[in-house]
Design a protein around this motif. Sequence first.
Motif, PDB file in Angstrom:
ATOM      1  N   TYR A  18      32.167 155.844  14.108  1.00  0.00           N
ATOM      2  CA  TYR A  18      33.619 155.971  14.266  1.00  0.00           C
ATOM      3  C   TYR A  18      34.163 157.169  13.474  1.00  0.00           C
ATOM      4  O   TYR A  18      34.997 157.011  12.579  1.00  0.00           O
ATOM      5  CB  TYR A  18      34.303 154.681  13.783  1.00  0.00           C
ATOM      6  N   THR A  30      28.145 145.084  15.749  1.00  0.00           N
ATOM      7  CA  THR A  30      27.605 146.121  14.861  1.00  0.00           C
ATOM      8  C   THR A  30      26.917 145.466  13.673  1.00  0.00           C
ATOM      9  O   THR A  30      27.565 144.799  12.863  1.00  0.00           O
ATOM     10  CB  THR A  30      28.728 147.062  14.360  1.00  0.00           C
ATOM     11  N   TYR A  85      37.634 141.117  11.203  1.00  0.00           N
ATOM     12  CA  TYR A  85      37.916 142.180  10.232  1.00  0.00           C
ATOM     13  C   TYR A  85      38.455 141.739   8.867  1.00  0.00           C
ATOM     14  O   TYR A  85      38.040 142.285   7.848  1.00  0.00           O
ATOM     15  CB  TYR A  85      38.803 143.250  10.878  1.00  0.00           C
TER      16      TYR A  85
END
Length: 183
Positions: free
Chosen positions: A145, A49, A92
Amino acid sequence: MSSKRKHNEINGDPVPDKHLYKAGGPKDDDIYFMAVALLFAKKSLDPNTKVGACIVNQEGNIVGIGYNKMPNGCEDEFPWERKAENRLETKYPYVCHAELNAIMNKTSMDVKGCTIYVTLYPCNECAKLIIQSGIRHVVYLTNKYPDTEETQASQRLLDAAGITQRQRNDPCSLLSSIDSSAE
Ligand SMILES: O=c1[nH]c(=O)n([C@H]2C[C@H](O)[C@@H](COP(=O)(O)O)O2)cc1CO
């Protein structure tokens, strides 16, 4: 002199209403600013992404640009994996989001009253940054999301702080026409 603000101000100088940039106004510059955010998203090394963000002040000038990347100087130190047995082996905990980079890279004294154009609906951590920096409007391209806790918390935060949010996804067609004319 009264301490109450009578005008909109940019760096302390009064700015008449008619000179203020209005997102979605007659010239509808939204499409160009979202295209800039999309262009910067292309710089991201995230294989899954790529996110771009572009901050625009009330005069319609770009005052910050960012994309999701690893912290400065450690670009090669961290993985881009999404999944691993140990979360420390995923991207992350390390990646700096596009909104964070755009706010940190600002070219003006502050970003109060600005609009942020971002290619992905902000997460809750970015929502907090947006609120605390004084940005008042969020224009986003996609909401990949919508059901995650991060997105839902973000929406609550932005709503509570009175930050306007709206989706503009037409820059895709603008960009694809630029792409095809360059081929
Ligand atoms: O607001 C955001 N801004 C932003 O830059 N990102 C970045 C972090 C990651 O590099 C990528 C999301 O990765 P993924 O879709 O694989 O979970 O997007 C993600 C969000 C929303 O979570």
